[in-house]
Design a protein around this motif. Structure first.
Motif, short mmCIF file in Angstrom:
data_model
loop_
_atom_site.label_atom_id
_atom_site.label_comp_id
_atom_site.label_asym_id
_atom_site.label_seq_id
_atom_site.Cartn_x
_atom_site.Cartn_y
_atom_site.Cartn_z
N UNK A 192 121.64 25.41 15.07
CA UNK A 192 121.66 26.66 15.83
C UNK A 192 120.29 27.34 15.78
N UNK A 193 119.76 27.58 14.56
CA UNK A 193 118.42 28.15 14.44
C UNK A 193 117.41 27.24 15.10
N UNK A 194 117.63 25.93 14.97
CA UNK A 194 116.75 24.93 15.59
C UNK A 194 116.62 25.17 17.09
N UNK A 195 117.69 25.61 17.72
CA UNK A 195 117.68 25.84 19.16
C UNK A 195 117.07 27.18 19.52
N UNK A 196 117.41 28.22 18.75
CA UNK A 196 117.05 29.58 19.16
C UNK A 196 115.74 30.10 18.56
N UNK A 197 115.22 29.47 17.50
CA UNK A 197 113.97 29.94 16.89
C UNK A 197 112.80 29.91 17.88
N UNK A 198 112.58 28.81 18.64
CA UNK A 198 111.48 28.83 19.61
C UNK A 198 111.70 29.83 20.73
N UNK A 199 112.97 30.04 21.09
CA UNK A 199 113.28 31.03 22.13
C UNK A 199 112.90 32.43 21.65
N UNK A 200 113.26 32.74 20.39
CA UNK A 200 112.93 34.05 19.86
C UNK A 200 111.43 34.21 19.66
N UNK A 201 110.73 33.12 19.32
CA UNK A 201 109.27 33.17 19.21
C UNK A 201 108.65 33.59 20.54
N UNK A 202 109.27 33.12 21.62
CA UNK A 202 108.81 33.54 22.95
C UNK A 202 109.16 34.99 23.23
N UNK A 203 110.33 35.44 22.76
CA UNK A 203 110.75 36.84 22.96
C UNK A 203 109.74 37.79 22.32
N UNK A 204 109.31 37.49 21.07
CA UNK A 204 108.36 38.37 20.36
C UNK A 204 106.92 38.06 20.74
N UNK A 205 106.75 37.06 21.64
CA UNK A 205 105.42 36.69 22.13
C UNK A 205 104.47 36.30 20.99
N UNK A 206 104.95 35.40 20.16
CA UNK A 206 104.12 34.83 19.10
C UNK A 206 102.86 34.23 19.71
N UNK A 207 101.71 34.45 19.05
CA UNK A 207 100.45 33.91 19.54
C UNK A 207 100.62 32.42 19.87
#
Length: 216
Positions: free
Chosen positions: A130-145
């Protein structure tokens, strides 16, 4: 309806997937699970392990090098897709209503995991369903460098794919009879994979209960 149910059962059975679908279907599943929000239910860790095991036993018609490169490419591209989706969708994900293929609580889970581990959540989270799927999505949400994201994405994919796939491969080379006990291997890996989530949910439940008692 019966045919749809059979297809779904086949999709959730990694041994059947590897036997009938082969290399390309495995690549597609890894891509979906690592970046598309509806891919959270797909088999992950044990699919990589079994892919390596099946490769060692010549049940997949590709070399271990091709298998690892394909899985790496799928895992990296999947995370890039998830990052792009989160970057574009942003906070709308937290307002989206639950549906059969989307659960807002999973985004919240990824958010908490991300806040706890920072950018390394993209590496550690590879091993957490689950985290494996949503972690990159959330990284995009917070606009990680984006440069940092590329580093975490590639590093995480390398560790995740090589550790699990090569473990299955070398175990298959040394102990080929293990194929007869593959069901037990899958169950064991599922338990290990979901243990961190179970512990996190239990801690959260205890914390919420204490907060509720303090308020009262």
């Amino acid at each position: 309806m019966h045919e749809l149910l059979l297809s779904f059962q086949q999709l959730m059975n990694p041994e059947e997937l590897l036997s009938s679908g082969g290399f390309y279907l495995v690549i597609l599943i890894v891509f979906a699970e690592t970046g598309l929000f509806f891919g959270f239910f797909l088999p992950g860790d044990y699919l990589l392990f079994l892919a390596g095991l099946f490769c060692a036993l010549n049940k997949i018609d590709v070399s271990i090098y091709t298998l690892c490169l394909g899985l790496l490419g799928a895992g990296i591209l999947g995370n890039f897709t998830g990052y792009w989706f989160g970057y574009r969708a942003g906070p709308m994900l937290f307002k989206r209503k639950d549906s059969f293929i989307f659960k807002r609580k999973y985004v919240v889970m990824a958010e908490e995991f991300y806040h706890k581990y920072g950018g390394t959540a993209l590496i550690i989270g590879r091993f957490v369903p689950i985290v494996r799927t949503f972690a990159p999505i959330f990284a995009g949400v917070v606009k990680l460098d984006f440069k940092k994201f590329v580093l975490y994405n590639i590093s995480g994919a390398l560790i995740w794919v090589l550790v699990l796939t090569l473990s299955g491969y070398f175990l298959g080379i040394e102990f080929p009879w293990i194929i007869h006990y593959v069901e037990y291997v899958v169950v064991g890996m599922i338990v290990i994979a979901f243990l961190p989530i179970a512990i996190t949910l239990l801690k959260k439940r205890i914390k919420d209960k204490r907060n509720k008692q303090n308020i009262q």
